[in-house]
Design a protein around this motif. Structure first.
Motif, PDB file in Angstrom:
ATOM      1  N   ALA A 193     -48.181  38.437  21.068  1.00 52.56           N
ATOM      2  CA  ALA A 193     -47.256  38.546  20.156  1.00 52.56           C
ATOM      3  C   ALA A 193     -46.077  39.501  20.467  1.00 52.56           C
ATOM      4  CB  ALA A 193     -47.965  39.096  18.834  1.00 52.56           C
ATOM      5  N   VAL A 194     -44.968  39.367  20.035  1.00 47.79           N
ATOM      6  CA  VAL A 194     -43.704  40.309  20.302  1.00 47.79           C
ATOM      7  C   VAL A 194     -43.915  41.214  18.944  1.00 47.79           C
ATOM      8  CG1 VAL A 194     -41.557  40.211  20.646  1.00 47.79           C
ATOM      9  CG2 VAL A 194     -42.144  38.509  21.514  1.00 47.79           C
ATOM     10  N   VAL A 195     -44.067  42.491  19.481  1.00 47.45           N
ATOM     11  CA  VAL A 195     -44.082  43.617  18.450  1.00 47.45           C
ATOM     12  C   VAL A 195     -43.017  44.539  18.593  1.00 47.45           C
ATOM     13  CG1 VAL A 195     -46.639  43.519  18.451  1.00 47.45           C
ATOM     14  CG2 VAL A 195     -45.520  45.169  20.148  1.00 47.45           C
ATOM     15  N   GLY A 196     -42.237  44.434  19.478  1.00 45.30           N
ATOM     16  CA  GLY A 196     -40.973  45.487  19.538  1.00 45.30           C
ATOM     17  C   GLY A 196     -39.969  45.141  20.679  1.00 45.30           C
ATOM     18  N   ALA A 197     -38.951  45.802  20.564  1.00 43.15           N
ATOM     19  CA  ALA A 197     -37.749  45.520  21.788  1.00 43.15           C
ATOM     20  C   ALA A 197     -37.461  46.829  22.149  1.00 43.15           C
ATOM     21  CB  ALA A 197     -36.687  44.846  21.155  1.00 43.15           C
ATOM     22  N   GLU A 198     -36.989  46.819  23.488  1.00 42.97           N
ATOM     23  CA  GLU A 198     -36.234  48.027  24.054  1.00 42.97           C
ATOM     24  C   GLU A 198     -34.742  47.900  24.002  1.00 42.97           C
ATOM     25  OE1 GLU A 198     -36.497  50.904  28.137  1.00 42.97           O
ATOM     26  OE2 GLU A 198     -37.660  48.712  27.916  1.00 42.97           O
ATOM     27  N   ALA A 199     -34.083  48.946  23.628  1.00 40.59           N
ATOM     28  CA  ALA A 199     -32.681  48.865  23.656  1.00 40.59           C
ATOM     29  C   ALA A 199     -32.124  48.996  24.925  1.00 40.59           C
ATOM     30  CB  ALA A 199     -32.123  49.903  22.693  1.00 40.59           C
ATOM     31  N   LEU A 200     -31.221  48.436  25.564  1.00 39.43           N
ATOM     32  CA  LEU A 200     -30.819  48.498  26.886  1.00 39.43           C
ATOM     33  C   LEU A 200     -28.935  48.667  26.879  1.00 39.43           C
ATOM     34  CD1 LEU A 200     -32.717  45.742  28.700  1.00 39.43           C
ATOM     35  CD2 LEU A 200     -33.230  48.060  28.631  1.00 39.43           C
ATOM     36  N   LEU A 201     -28.670  49.786  27.313  1.00 40.32           N
ATOM     37  CA  LEU A 201     -27.063  49.890  27.257  1.00 40.32           C
ATOM     38  C   LEU A 201     -26.345  49.000  28.075  1.00 40.32           C
ATOM     39  CD1 LEU A 201     -24.972  51.669  25.802  1.00 40.32           C
ATOM     40  CD2 LEU A 201     -25.505  53.204  27.700  1.00 40.32           C
ATOM     41  N   ARG A 202     -25.271  48.463  27.522  1.00 38.79           N
ATOM     42  CA  ARG A 202     -24.257  47.677  28.314  1.00 38.79           C
ATOM     43  C   ARG A 202     -23.033  48.108  28.219  1.00 38.79           C
ATOM     44  NH1 ARG A 202     -28.485  47.041  30.163  1.00 38.79           N
ATOM     45  NH2 ARG A 202     -29.504  44.836  30.424  1.00 38.79           N
ATOM     46  N   TRP A 203     -21.952  48.099  29.249  1.00 38.85           N
ATOM     47  CA  TRP A 203     -20.578  48.503  29.082  1.00 38.85           C
ATOM     48  C   TRP A 203     -19.883  47.254  29.149  1.00 38.85           C
ATOM     49  CZ3 TRP A 203     -18.068  52.689  32.418  1.00 38.85           C
ATOM     50  CH2 TRP A 203     -16.577  52.700  31.806  1.00 38.85           C
ATOM     51  N   ARG A 204     -19.167  46.835  28.157  1.00 33.61           N
ATOM     52  CA  ARG A 204     -18.140  45.660  28.432  1.00 33.61           C
ATOM     53  C   ARG A 204     -16.814  46.274  28.937  1.00 33.61           C
ATOM     54  NH1 ARG A 204     -18.931  40.636  27.855  1.00 33.61           N
ATOM     55  NH2 ARG A 204     -20.828  40.754  26.442  1.00 33.61           N
ATOM     56  N   HIS A 205     -16.733  46.610  30.172  1.00 35.17           N
ATOM     57  CA  HIS A 205     -15.570  47.043  30.855  1.00 35.17           C
ATOM     58  C   HIS A 205     -14.270  45.903  30.769  1.00 35.17           C
ATOM     59  CE1 HIS A 205     -13.022  49.005  33.823  1.00 35.17           C
ATOM     60  NE2 HIS A 205     -13.794  50.238  33.544  1.00 35.17           N
ATOM     61  N   PRO A 206     -13.250  46.524  30.415  1.00 36.86           N
ATOM     62  CA  PRO A 206     -12.075  45.690  30.295  1.00 36.86           C
ATOM     63  C   PRO A 206     -11.665  45.158  31.320  1.00 36.86           C
ATOM     64  CG  PRO A 206     -11.341  48.075  29.974  1.00 36.86           C
ATOM     65  CD  PRO A 206     -12.700  48.113  29.956  1.00 36.86           C
ATOM     66  N   ALA A 207     -12.077  45.582  32.585  1.00 35.32           N
ATOM     67  CA  ALA A 207     -11.569  45.107  33.759  1.00 35.32           C
ATOM     68  C   ALA A 207     -12.616  44.437  34.782  1.00 35.32           C
ATOM     69  CB  ALA A 207     -10.705  46.078  34.706  1.00 35.32           C
ATOM     70  N   ARG A 208     -14.160  45.037  34.672  1.00 34.94           N
ATOM     71  CA  ARG A 208     -14.991  44.878  35.448  1.00 34.94           C
ATOM     72  C   ARG A 208     -15.955  43.876  34.800  1.00 34.94           C
ATOM     73  NH1 ARG A 208     -15.353  47.409  40.361  1.00 34.94           N
ATOM     74  NH2 ARG A 208     -13.864  48.911  40.470  1.00 34.94           N
ATOM     75  N   GLY A 209     -15.771  43.711  33.613  1.00 31.63           N
ATOM     76  CA  GLY A 209     -16.534  42.709  32.845  1.00 31.63           C
ATOM     77  C   GLY A 209     -17.858  43.568  32.155  1.00 31.63           C
ATOM     78  N   LEU A 210     -19.166  43.083  32.006  1.00 32.64           N
ATOM     79  CA  LEU A 210     -20.428  43.573  31.528  1.00 32.64           C
ATOM     80  C   LEU A 210     -20.892  44.105  32.565  1.00 32.64           C
ATOM     81  CD1 LEU A 210     -21.690  43.559  28.799  1.00 32.64           C
ATOM     82  CD2 LEU A 210     -23.338  41.915  29.682  1.00 32.64           C
ATOM     83  N   LEU A 211     -21.169  45.647  32.453  1.00 32.42           N
ATOM     84  CA  LEU A 211     -21.816  46.438  33.468  1.00 32.42           C
ATOM     85  C   LEU A 211     -23.243  46.980  32.745  1.00 32.42           C
ATOM     86  CD1 LEU A 211     -18.956  48.537  34.458  1.00 32.42           C
ATOM     87  CD2 LEU A 211     -19.640  46.579  35.588  1.00 32.42           C
ATOM     88  N   ASP A 212     -24.241  46.835  33.609  1.00 30.68           N
ATOM     89  CA  ASP A 212     -25.749  47.400  33.234  1.00 30.68           C
ATOM     90  C   ASP A 212     -25.625  48.808  33.401  1.00 30.68           C
ATOM     91  OD1 ASP A 212     -26.834  48.088  35.749  1.00 30.68           O
ATOM     92  OD2 ASP A 212     -26.718  45.960  36.116  1.00 30.68           O
ATOM     93  N   ALA A 213     -26.464  49.577  32.701  1.00 32.52           N
ATOM     94  CA  ALA A 213     -26.520  50.765  32.955  1.00 32.52           C
ATOM     95  C   ALA A 213     -26.706  51.255  34.273  1.00 32.52           C
ATOM     96  CB  ALA A 213     -27.964  51.504  32.035  1.00 32.52           C
ATOM     97  N   ALA A 214     -27.158  50.761  34.870  1.00 30.21           N
ATOM     98  CA  ALA A 214     -27.328  51.578  36.353  1.00 30.21           C
ATOM     99  C   ALA A 214     -26.144  51.623  36.951  1.00 30.21           C
ATOM    100  CB  ALA A 214     -28.406  50.433  37.362  1.00 30.21           C
ATOM    101  N   THR A 215     -25.201  51.025  36.869  1.00 32.06           N
ATOM    102  CA  THR A 215     -23.783  51.061  37.312  1.00 32.06           C
ATOM    103  C   THR A 215     -23.021  52.326  36.872  1.00 32.06           C
ATOM    104  OG1 THR A 215     -23.641  48.522  37.475  1.00 32.06           O
ATOM    105  CG2 THR A 215     -21.670  50.025  37.687  1.00 32.06           C
TER     106      THR A 215
END
Length: 902
Positions: free
Chosen positions: A537-559
């Motif tokens: 059963a799915v009991v939760g979710a983890e929030a992952l930060l993303r940055w939709r950069h106007p020039a580079r597109g969608l960046l994950d947090a590691a970037t």
């Protein structure tokens, strides 16, 4: 003459010359001989053709005037000399020389004139002739007045007129003048030799007292450490001058001028430094000082000013070259030394390298224990760093908690890595401050000179490498035998390379863009499901930060997250993540009670003073039950779980256990749950003997009290790092599984839930369930998806249960994600972590093409209604490579697969 422009060497030479002139003239027995010697000295010192001593039209002595030049015979140059003396310069004819250009200097005390001349067309300077003539004139005046001739006749006349007392006064004045001159020369020599200032000031007071007939003399100066308040710094003579009277006399001058005293008030002459009054030289004076005594007092006050100005200049130069707190050279001094080292390579063949050392977590120590404790850490760090250097190495403090070292060697990289290892090992040792053990981390960046860049760029490269060292040791820093850093994943040694240069350029660009990204609404959250392994059963979710950069597109947090932590916008971004996650969680919890959302905290946020208030404000604003919010803390904050013995870069401040405990208790009082994330990350380094909460993975030994320190921390659970999960399905599975099982049992005994990240294969999920792990997440169980794609409302209303609602919602999200090309699919499980260093381990585990390694058929998953194959597009420039595509399955399918593992 501008004495201030004369160098100490020049003063010493002038003093020696004056001493020679006085000695030579003093050997004369008559006034006539004195004048003859004066004319000869003038000709020799000025290198002149003609020199003469004249009284009106009479020539007392001369050089270069011919046979009758000094006797007054007809046809000699005497008339020409008389005209030159009358006109104060000019030219006249001299037999054998022709026309002579002459300069005239008066000797007023003797009513004489000195004439110095050169044949027209001969080399020589007018200024030099006048200077030499003036010196000889003054010396001749002193000698004649002191020993011979006209002055003695005047003294006899004055004795007849004024009596014996006046004669004694004049004799005393002459001796004082001679003593002032001698003492001044000696004092200037002492100043030039950089004798200690206190010693100079006492010597000055003693000398002035002697020349003032033993009067009590006190030197009063302003103390900069006490708000420029006047205080006595030297006092001589008996009976001593009352301190109050001395201070009052110095203060009455207002910083300038002279007071001759008298009527019960002492005399005083102002002392100044660079045109600013800083005190006075004060002398006892029952009666007002006469002209001679006043001159002596003023002269020695000027000497005090000279000594203070010289000391101030030397101090400023030293302060400019050395850090006042640690005594190490400053950045400017280091750059000068580095330039010299780079230039010396052409002659001695030795290469150069720069180490940039940053004390991670220093700010938290200063915040918790105060500025004095922070200063003590810096001073001790400087002392430890010095002990790690070789003979020719140079260390410097660059600012805040940053240090640098310049090394030179035939193999500069190897030498630099060895110094880095020694320094890091020493700086990671605990600090004893006020009876408390405090630890700070240390990250080291290394840059080796390549002959193409200068000192400033080389230092900047080392600074850039520090950023990579904080995220984990650079592979280039290893493989050097005993010089290898053996760093943990949160801090170590990194060597600058072109690859790091590209990453640094991207990081700096993104850092500049971060400032307004929050206000422009460029950030968003993706959510990855958390599955209960007992039933899928799915009991939760983890929030992952993303940055939709106007020039580079969608960046994950590691970037970008490492740059975000250093950006002034870090606090605003952290609060935005909290508020957005709480708003989404509140909306889901209204339809599916019991659902929890996890938000990652950095060490800096977890230890900040405002963290608890920010959490409380976010849950109140969203109307969320605080128990539905899970705050995930980096394992580096808790050394027993950090997986290594070193000080972690971001969590080194956790060495202050009292600060950590207090901050976590405040967070726990908000009602949110606290979970330590990234437990066991050291396994990713492949060290068989790595410590994991007291478990020696190489030997399977687990101390019963390994997790005992966690009893004092308000934690609700721990989450295993993805590298540890990957090891459960790899070659080291038999080695790792027993230690993980023991860790799970100990955590459960402490009432802690155990979760896991990075589940990429069903055999990993099965092993975790068998070992007692309660929850897990990973690409096998569900890829990250935007909140809008989790259609929980209708599903919850239709199914009426949390499990059914979330199963349907995440299955639908998986279907949508397959077509949307969500860049977040390759982001990894670390939400707001500073990098996904373990992605390679997960890729290797998920990418094995052998049928025997797969617990289920690839085609079977592809045909499942809820299965998706998420293939993210290529990463943006400079971003870490995305993992290989993985397949997600519905929780219902997971239950079937888990059943197959039994």
């Amino acid at each position: 003459m501008d004495v201030s422009a004369v160098t100490p060497d020049g003063l010493e030479q002038a003093a020696a010359l004056l001493e020679h002139v006085l000695d030579h003239l003093g050997e004369a027995t008559t006034e006539r001989e004195v004048l003859v010697r004066a004319a000869g000295l003038l000709a020799d010192l000025a290198d002149a053709d003609v020199a003469a001593v004249c009284e009106g039209g009479h020539v007392h002595a001369g050089v270069g005037l011919g046979a009758g030049g000094a006797g007054g015979a007809a046809g000699d140059p005497q008339r020409g000399l008389a005209r030159v003396v009358r006109d104060r310069g000019g030219s006249f004819a001299v037999p054998g020389l022709g026309r002579v250009r002459a300069e005239v200097v008066a000797v007023p005390d003797l009513a004489l004139h000195l004439v110095v001349g050169r044949a027209e067309g001969s080399p020589g300077g007018r200024a030099r002739d006048l200077t030499v003539a003036a010196m000889v004139a003054r010396a001749a005046s002193l000698v004649v007045l002191g020993r011979h001739g006209r002055e003695r006749e005047r003294w006899q006349q004055q004795q007849d007129e004024r009596g014996a007392a006046e004669l004694h006064r004049l004799q005393q004045a002459l001796r004082q003048r001679e003593q002032v001159l001698t003492t001044s020369v000696r004092f200037q020599r002492a100043v030039s030799s950089r004798r200690p200032l206190p010693e100079l000031l006492v010597q000055l007071a003693r000398s002035s007292s002697q020349l003032l007939d033993g009067r009590a003399v006190t030197l009063v100066l302003a103390d900069p450490r006490a708000g420029m308040q006047l205080r006595v710094v030297a006092a001589v003579g008996s009976p001593a001058l009352a301190e109050g009277a001395a201070l009052a006399a110095a203060g009455g001058l207002g910083g300038f001028g002279l007071s001759v005293g008298g009527h019960g008030a002492p005399a005083a002459a102002a002392v100044h430094v660079n045109g600013r009054g800083v005190g006075a030289l004060v002398a006892a004076a029952d009666d007002p000082l006469d002209a001679v005594a006043a001159t002596v007092l003023r002269a020695f006050a000027e000497h005090a000013s000279t000594a203070l100005s010289h000391a101030d200049t030397v101090r400023a130069a030293e302060q400019a070259a050395n850090d006042p707190l640690t005594g190490l050279p400053t950045r400017a001094a280091l750059l000068r030394r580095l330039e010299v080292a780079l230039a010396a390579r052409a002659t001695d063949g030795l290469g150069a390298a720069v180490l940039f050392l940053d004390l991670d977590g220093f700010q938290a120590v200063k915040d918790s224990l105060g500025h004095a404790a922070g200063d003590a850490v810096l001073q001790r760090a400087a002392a430890r760093l010095r002990r790690c250097l070789r003979g020719d190495d140079v260390a410097a403090r660059l600012g805040a908690a940053e240090f640098a070292v310049v090394v030179r060697d035939e193999d500069p990289l190897r030498a630099a890595l060895r110094v880095a290892q020694r320094a890091r090992g020493s700086l990671l040792e605990p600090w004893e401050l006020d009876g408390r053990a405090v630890r700070v981390g240390c990250s080291v960046g290394v840059a080796v000179a390549d002959g193409e860049v200068g000192a400033a760029e080389l230092l900047r490269r080392a600074d850039s490498a520090v950023l990579s060292a904080r995220d984990g040791a650079d592979p280039a820093a290893g493989g050097e035998g005993d010089a290898g850093p053996d760093a943990d994943a949160a801090g170590g040694v990194a060597v600058w390379s072109a690859r790091l240069a590209d990453a640094d350029a991207l990081r700096r660009e993104l850092e500049s863009d971060l400032a307004g990204a929050v206000e422009r609404g460029e950030f968003e959250l993706a959510y990855q499901p958390v599955v209960r392994l007992a039933d899928g059963a799915v009991v939760g979710a983890e929030a992952l930060l993303r940055w939709r950069h106007p020039a580079r597109g969608l960046l994950d947090a590691a970037t970008f997250l490492a740059g975000a932590e250093r950006s002034p916008a870090a606090d605003r971004l952290w609060r935005w993540v909290l508020h957005r996650a709480c708003e989404d969680a509140a909306r889901w919890c209204r339809r599916a009670p019991g659902f929890r959302v996890s938000v990652n905290l950095s060490a800096a946020h977890a230890l900040s003073r405002s963290a608890a208030e920010d959490v409380r404000a976010a849950v109140v604003a969203a109307g969320l039950d605080p128990a539905a919010l899970v705050l995930e803390l980096p394992a580096a904050l808790v050394p027993v779980l950090a997986g290594g013995a070193g000080g972690a870069a971001e969590g080194a401040a956790a060495g202050d256990d009292d600060l950590l405990r207090a901050r976590l208790h405040r967070l726990r009082q908000t009602g949110a749950c606290l979970v330590v994330d990234g437990v066991g990350a050291a396994v990713s380094a492949g060290r068989p003997g790595a410590v994991l909460g007291g478990a020696v993975l190489g030997g399977g030994v687990l101390g019963e009290g390994a997790l005992a320190p966690l009893r004092t921390l308000p934690l609700d659970g721990v989450k295993l790092d993805r590298s540890l999960v990957a090891a459960l399905a790899g070659e080291r599975a038999q080695e790792v599984a027993p230690a993980v099982g023991a860790l799970v049992r100990l955590a459960s005994a402490l009432g802690l839930r155990v979760g896991a990240a990075g589940v990429e294969r069903a055999d990993q999920a099965g092993a975790l369930r068998e070992l007692g792990c309660s929850q897990a997440q990973g690409h096998l169980l569900g890829v990250p998806a935007p909140a809008a794609e989790l259609a929980l409302v209708s599903a919850a209303e239709a199914a009426g249960s949390v499990a059914a609602a979330l199963e349907a919602g995440f299955a639908r999200a998986g279907d949508d994600a397959a077509g949307a090309g969500d860049d977040a699919a390759g982001a990894g499980d670390d939400a707001a972590g500073a990098g996904d260093d373990a992605a390679g381990a997960g890729d290797d585990a998920a990418g094995d093409e052998g049928d025997a390694a797969r617990p289920f058929d690839e085609g079977e998953v592809a045909e499942d209604e809820g299965g998706v194959a998420a293939a993210p597009p290529g990463p943006p420039p400079g971003a870490p490579p995305a993992p290989a595509p993985v397949r997600a399955v519905r929780p219902a399918e997971l239950r079937r697969l888990l059943g197959a593992q039994r």
